[in-house]
Scaffold this active site. Sequence first.
Site, PDB file in Angstrom:
ATOM      1  N   GLU A 288       0.827  -1.210   0.000  1.00  0.00           N
ATOM      2  CA  GLU A 288       0.000   0.000   0.000  1.00  0.00           C
ATOM      3  C   GLU A 288       0.858   1.255   0.000  1.00  0.00           C
ATOM      4  O   GLU A 288       0.656   2.179  -0.794  1.00  0.00           O
ATOM      5  CB  GLU A 288      -0.921   0.001   1.216  1.00  0.00           C
ATOM      6  CG  GLU A 288      -1.821   1.213   1.310  1.00  0.00           C
ATOM      7  CD  GLU A 288      -2.836   1.252   0.190  1.00  0.00           C
ATOM      8  OE1 GLU A 288      -2.761   2.205  -0.609  1.00  0.00           O
ATOM      9  OE2 GLU A 288      -3.674   0.358   0.096  1.00  0.00           O
ATOM     10  N   ASP A 292       1.219   4.081  -3.055  1.00  0.00           N
ATOM     11  CA  ASP A 292       0.840   5.472  -2.806  1.00  0.00           C
ATOM     12  C   ASP A 292       1.946   6.450  -3.180  1.00  0.00           C
ATOM     13  O   ASP A 292       1.711   7.440  -3.883  1.00  0.00           O
ATOM     14  CB  ASP A 292       0.454   5.656  -1.334  1.00  0.00           C
ATOM     15  CG  ASP A 292      -0.876   5.006  -0.984  1.00  0.00           C
ATOM     16  OD1 ASP A 292      -1.636   4.683  -1.909  1.00  0.00           O
ATOM     17  OD2 ASP A 292      -1.152   4.834   0.218  1.00  0.00           O
ATOM     18  N   SER A 504      -7.103   2.205  -4.193  1.00  0.00           N
ATOM     19  CA  SER A 504      -6.000   2.901  -3.566  1.00  0.00           C
ATOM     20  C   SER A 504      -4.892   3.177  -4.550  1.00  0.00           C
ATOM     21  O   SER A 504      -3.893   3.790  -4.206  1.00  0.00           O
ATOM     22  CB  SER A 504      -5.466   2.159  -2.347  1.00  0.00           C
ATOM     23  OG  SER A 504      -5.028   0.909  -2.681  1.00  0.00           O
ATOM     24  N   ASP A 546     -16.775  11.327 -19.145  1.00  0.00           N
ATOM     25  CA  ASP A 546     -17.866  10.522 -18.610  1.00  0.00           C
ATOM     26  C   ASP A 546     -17.647   9.047 -18.958  1.00  0.00           C
ATOM     27  O   ASP A 546     -17.443   8.698 -20.119  1.00  0.00           O
ATOM     28  CB  ASP A 546     -19.189  11.022 -19.195  1.00  0.00           C
ATOM     29  CG  ASP A 546     -20.396  10.452 -18.486  1.00  0.00           C
ATOM     30  OD1 ASP A 546     -20.218   9.820 -17.427  1.00  0.00           O
ATOM     31  OD2 ASP A 546     -21.527  10.663 -18.986  1.00  0.00           O
ATOM     32  N   GLY A 579     -23.522  10.892 -17.204  1.00  0.00           N
ATOM     33  CA  GLY A 579     -23.487  11.759 -16.037  1.00  0.00           C
ATOM     34  C   GLY A 579     -22.932  11.047 -14.819  1.00  0.00           C
ATOM     35  O   GLY A 579     -22.297   9.991 -14.914  1.00  0.00           O
TER      36      GLY A 579
END
EC number: 3.4.14.10
Length: 601
Positions: A288, A292, A504, A546, A579
């Site tokens: 993790e 990051d 993440s 979109d 949308g």
Amino acid sequence: MVSFTLRAIGACLVSLPALVTAAPTSHISGDFQVLEQLHEVPQGWVQTGSPAPSSQLKFKLALQQDKAAAFEQHVMDISNPKHENYGKHMTQEEVDAFLQPPAHMTDSVFNWLASEGIPKHSIKADTDWLTFTTTVQKAEKLLNTRFYNFKNTIDNTQVIRTLQYSVAETVAPYVHMIQPTTKFSAPRPELSSVFTSDLEITSSADVDCNVTITPDCIRDLYKMGNTFAKKDPRNRLGISGYLEQYARLDDFSTFIDMFVPSLKGTTFDFKSINGGKNEQNSSLDSVEASLDVDYAIGLSGALSTYYGTAGRGMLIPDLDQPNITNNNNEPYLEQLHYLLGLPDSELPAVLSTSYGENEQSVPKKYTDSACHLFARLGARGVSVIFSSGDTGVGSACQSNDGKKITKFNPIFPAACPFVTSVGGTHQINPEVAIHFSSGGFSERFSRPWYQELDVNHYLQHELEHGKWDGMYNPSGRGFPDVSAQSYKFATRDHGRTIGVSGTSASAPLFAGVVSILNSIRLAHHKPRLGFLNPWLYTIGRSGFTDIVHGGSDGCTGTDQYSHLPTPYVPGASWNATRGWDPVTGLGTPNFETLSKLVLQY
């Protein structure tokens, strides 16, 4: 998310009589008012005895905040590009002055604590929060309860908690909550998938972006070119670290050399919160942390800090997480109070966090308090970004209030109205929603004004009439707000190049984009973006592509964390639509357009 869902590994529930000895006992004189209580005790827990009376417990006490609504409206105003006060972020002193409780309130609570044997000089006051440490014996008398040791039958971890606590009636109007008491929780990384075999790549030139994602893939897809943020202390990028996830400098340096050689020599600072560490030679899991820093910094090039927070939280277990630790500290509160205590010049401009938990696994008073603290960061010009989660519509899919109602599970803090929640996509040409992208509607927070039109449009025109009625709260805050790539990111960890998937990955990616947008604004003598959502749903919306293909899943009948049986909901899904939708939000960033829109106000 490869996000760490402070995920609640599940636990079926048993009735309160099954553990009557853990129930609070009125054992001292005087009148008390119950402040919080659990309806049931989670299955998978056994009482193993009583803690030593001399055991130390550290508590955070939140005072009632009568100005919360007015303050949060002010945060909305200064974050709304159509408002005359847009961009007028508050200083630390202004926030504290706005929220300072009346002296009689603070004095009453101080005197109550002192009367119960807690010296006034040992109580730390921080605006409307008090922190104090006391023994189990004194805490039981103070809160009119009994604390017990509970052992988890799955992993044998132990914790000291109670099912209910009270405060003296004389101070009950002044006390919002005291924790850790009834909040049992253990944050854990939610790894959607980590590909254990090494990736056979040495640079971006070796990559098919439909198979593996690198920084160059993202730059091409989102039209970022070669734009990076300037290293400006006003635009620090903060990355949250929990659970002994250590960000290794050697791995990061190798990642930069392999995939972003133009940033060769770039590094990051480390700040310890509550005794947090960043050990460089640990054998513990650090996927993790690696993901990051690799993508938040590798995309932005910004001056960056990794905030390592020690401690693990406590939860109201549900079918996702009966997993508890014996650490009493709650990482969100520790981190939030640390950051809010920093001088304005030291605050990050962007804070990326890839962790979350089922909203229902957290007491309501706690979610309210934590969300309000995120609003305080927004008031001071911080863009707070969270991954939306990796459980689609939900994994436990059952209420933990004793009623065992089949329902979808929103994620906290992703569903807090004062954070920007990032969902997940995959593939290119076309980019589509990924099945694990969490989204839905909060059961705690009402829908904020900034997304009213978008969410109403989805519910009235894009969602099949009556579909999933009773499974979600149609008046709740909808999430995610935006989305980004989330599948098989090339990441360096423990000297290997591996592929990692989850929202993440999406969160630090989007944080990197925001950091560059801040840099552009600062170069034009404009303030930082701060709390993003009012801008995203108004001016910024045309800067997103979109996503109309794909959808989420969930409620499969087996919990993805505990592997316990859960309710099966055939076809459970939110679809990507025209949308806003509760899988991909407004869509994925088009940096070329956003870089122009960001200068309009």
